[in-house]
Design a protein around this motif. Structure first.
Motif, PDB file in Angstrom:
ATOM      1  N   ARG A 124     -13.289  -3.184  10.755  1.00 28.74           N
ATOM      2  CA  ARG A 124     -12.817  -2.703  12.062  1.00 28.74           C
ATOM      3  C   ARG A 124     -11.340  -3.036  12.249  1.00 28.74           C
ATOM      4  N   PHE A 127      -8.871  -0.786  10.492  1.00 32.12           N
ATOM      5  CA  PHE A 127      -8.664   0.522  11.111  1.00 32.12           C
ATOM      6  C   PHE A 127      -8.031   0.446  12.498  1.00 32.12           C
ATOM      7  N   THR A 128      -8.022  -0.752  13.105  1.00 33.65           N
ATOM      8  CA  THR A 128      -7.323  -0.902  14.386  1.00 33.65           C
ATOM      9  C   THR A 128      -5.910  -1.445  14.192  1.00 33.65           C
ATOM     10  N   ASN A 148      -7.331   8.738   7.935  1.00 31.29           N
ATOM     11  CA  ASN A 148      -8.410   9.142   8.829  1.00 31.29           C
ATOM     12  C   ASN A 148      -8.797  10.602   8.619  1.00 31.29           C
ATOM     13  N   ARG A 156     -15.850  11.235  11.083  1.00 32.13           N
ATOM     14  CA  ARG A 156     -15.009  10.280  11.806  1.00 32.13           C
ATOM     15  C   ARG A 156     -15.736   9.735  13.027  1.00 32.13           C
ATOM     16  N   GLU A 160     -16.503   5.793  13.530  1.00 35.19           N
ATOM     17  CA  GLU A 160     -15.935   5.060  14.650  1.00 35.19           C
ATOM     18  C   GLU A 160     -17.019   4.512  15.578  1.00 35.19           C
ATOM     19  N   LEU A 164     -15.937   0.963  14.627  1.00 38.59           N
ATOM     20  CA  LEU A 164     -14.921   0.613  15.610  1.00 38.59           C
ATOM     21  C   LEU A 164     -15.528   0.230  16.963  1.00 38.59           C
ATOM     22  N   PRO A 169      -8.437   3.332  17.186  1.00 36.41           N
ATOM     23  CA  PRO A 169      -7.913   3.258  15.823  1.00 36.41           C
ATOM     24  C   PRO A 169      -6.399   3.317  15.809  1.00 36.41           C
TER      25      PRO A 169
END
Length: 285
Positions: A124, A127-128, A148, A156, A160, A164, A169
Motif C-alpha cells: 500500500r 502505491f501511496t 498504474n 485497478r 485499490e 489501498l 494513490p
C-alpha cells in the motif's frame, strides 16, 4: 461467358450456404475488460471455427467502457471485472450478469528490485508514495517507479479496493493496456504495478503478500484476497448469437478447455462467494 457467369453464381450460392451454417452471417460485439479480453477472444475464435458464418468482434477498452457501452445498447456484451453496482453511473437493474470466470490479480515488479514478498501495508505504501526506494523494504537501492492502470479499469478498482483501502494513490503514469503495463514493468528498473494472473510471465516477478503466493488455490479460499469475478453483461436477457455464445463460454467443456488453461479460475472451483459489497461467504451458505 454465360456459362462462366452461371458457374460463378452457383459457386457463390454454394459457398454462402456452406458458410452460413444456419446463422445467416449474424455478428455481435463484446467490449470492455482487458483482463477478460484474452479469454473472450479465444472463445470467440473457437466458436467461429465451429459455427461458420458468424462473427464475434472482441475489443478491450477497460471495464468502464464495457459497462457504459452495454448500458447504452451500443454493443451486445459488456465485459467487466466489477459488479455493475460498483460502477458509478451504471444502472445495474437494466443489466443481466453472466459470471464466466474468476481472475486473480497480483502485484508485479521488475525482477531486479530484489524483493519477492511484501506485507499488504508495504505494498500500500509503495502505491501511496510513502515508500520511495526498494531498499526500504529489503530490496535493492532503486527508486520505486509506480505504473498504474488507467481510471475506469476494473483491475485497478479491484487492486485499490483490497490493497489501498480508500487511500489516495500517488500520481503515476497510467496505461489502458494490461500488456503494456507488463512490458513497462519488465523493462523499467524499479517498476511495480499489478496484472491479472494470466498476464504474468518470466519477464516480471509476481510478489507474494504476507507470505501467501498469488495462486489459483489461494484465490479459491480467499487467502489471496485480490481477485474479482469476470462478468459478461447483457442489456436484458440475451437472445440469438449473444445467448448462444454465452452458453458456449459457460459450458463445462469450454470452462475446462479454455478458462483454466488460460490462467483464469472457473467459478465452480471457488470455495467462497463474494457480493458487490465485498462480503465473503462459503459457497452454498
Amino acid at each position: 461467358m454465360k456459362k462462366i457467369l452461371g458457374f460463378l453464381a452457383v459457386a457463390a450460392v454454394t459457398l454462402l450456404a456452406g458458410c452460413g451454417g444456419g446463422d445467416n452471417g449474424e455478428s455481435i460485439t463484446a467490449v470492455g475488460s482487458s483482463a477478460l479480453q484474452p479469454l473472450v477472444e479465444a472463445a470467440a475464435e473457437q466458436y467461429q471455427t465451429e459455427h461458420l458464418g458468424v462473427f464475434i468482434n472482441v475489443q478491450g477498452g477497460g471495464t468502464g467502457t464495457g459497462l457504459s457501452q452495454i448500458q447504452q445498447g451500443a454493443v451486445e456484451i459488456g465485459n467487466s471485472d466489477l459488479f455493475a453496482e460498483e460502477k458509478p453511473g451504471i444502472d445495474a437493474k437494466k443489466l443481466v450478469d453472466h459470471r464466466v470466470a474468476v481472475v486473480g490479480i497480483t502485484p508485479i515488479a521488475n525482477p531486479g528490485v530484489g524483493v519477492k514478498n511484501l506485507t499488504v501495508v508495504q505494498l500500500r505504501r509503495l502505491f501511496t508514495g510513502e515508500i520511495t526506494n526498494w531498499k526500504q523494504v529489503g530490496g535493492k537501492d532503486l527508486p520505486v517507479v509506480v505504473v498504474n492502470r488507467a481510471q475506469g479499469s476494473g483491475t485497478r478498482s479491484t487492486f485499490e479496493k483490497w490493497v489501498l483501502q480508500d487511500r489516495q494513490p500517488i500520481a503515476a503514469q497510467e496505461q489502458d493496456s494490461t500488456g503494456m503495463v507488463r512490458s513497462i514493468v519488465a523493462s523499467t528498473p524499479g517498476a511495480v504495478s499489478y496484472v491479472a494472473f494470466s498476464y504474468v510471465d518470466a519477464t516480471v516477478r509476481a510478489l507474494a503478500l504476507n507470505g501467501v503466493t498469488p495462486t489459483d488455490a489461494h484465490v479459491t479460499t480467499n487467502e489471496w484476497p485480490i481477485w474479482s469475478y469476470e462478468h459478461m453483461y447483457t442489456r436484458g436477457q440475451p437472445t440469438g448469437l449473444t445467448k448462444a455464445f454465452l452458453s458456449y463460454i459457460l459450458a463445462p467443456a469450454t470452462q475446462q478447455r479454455l478458462v483454466a488453461k488460460m490462467g483464469y479460475i472457473p467459478v465452480t472451483a471457488m470455495q467462497v462467494e463474494r457480493d458487490a459489497d465485498g462480503n465473503v461467504v462459503k459457497r452454498g451458505e
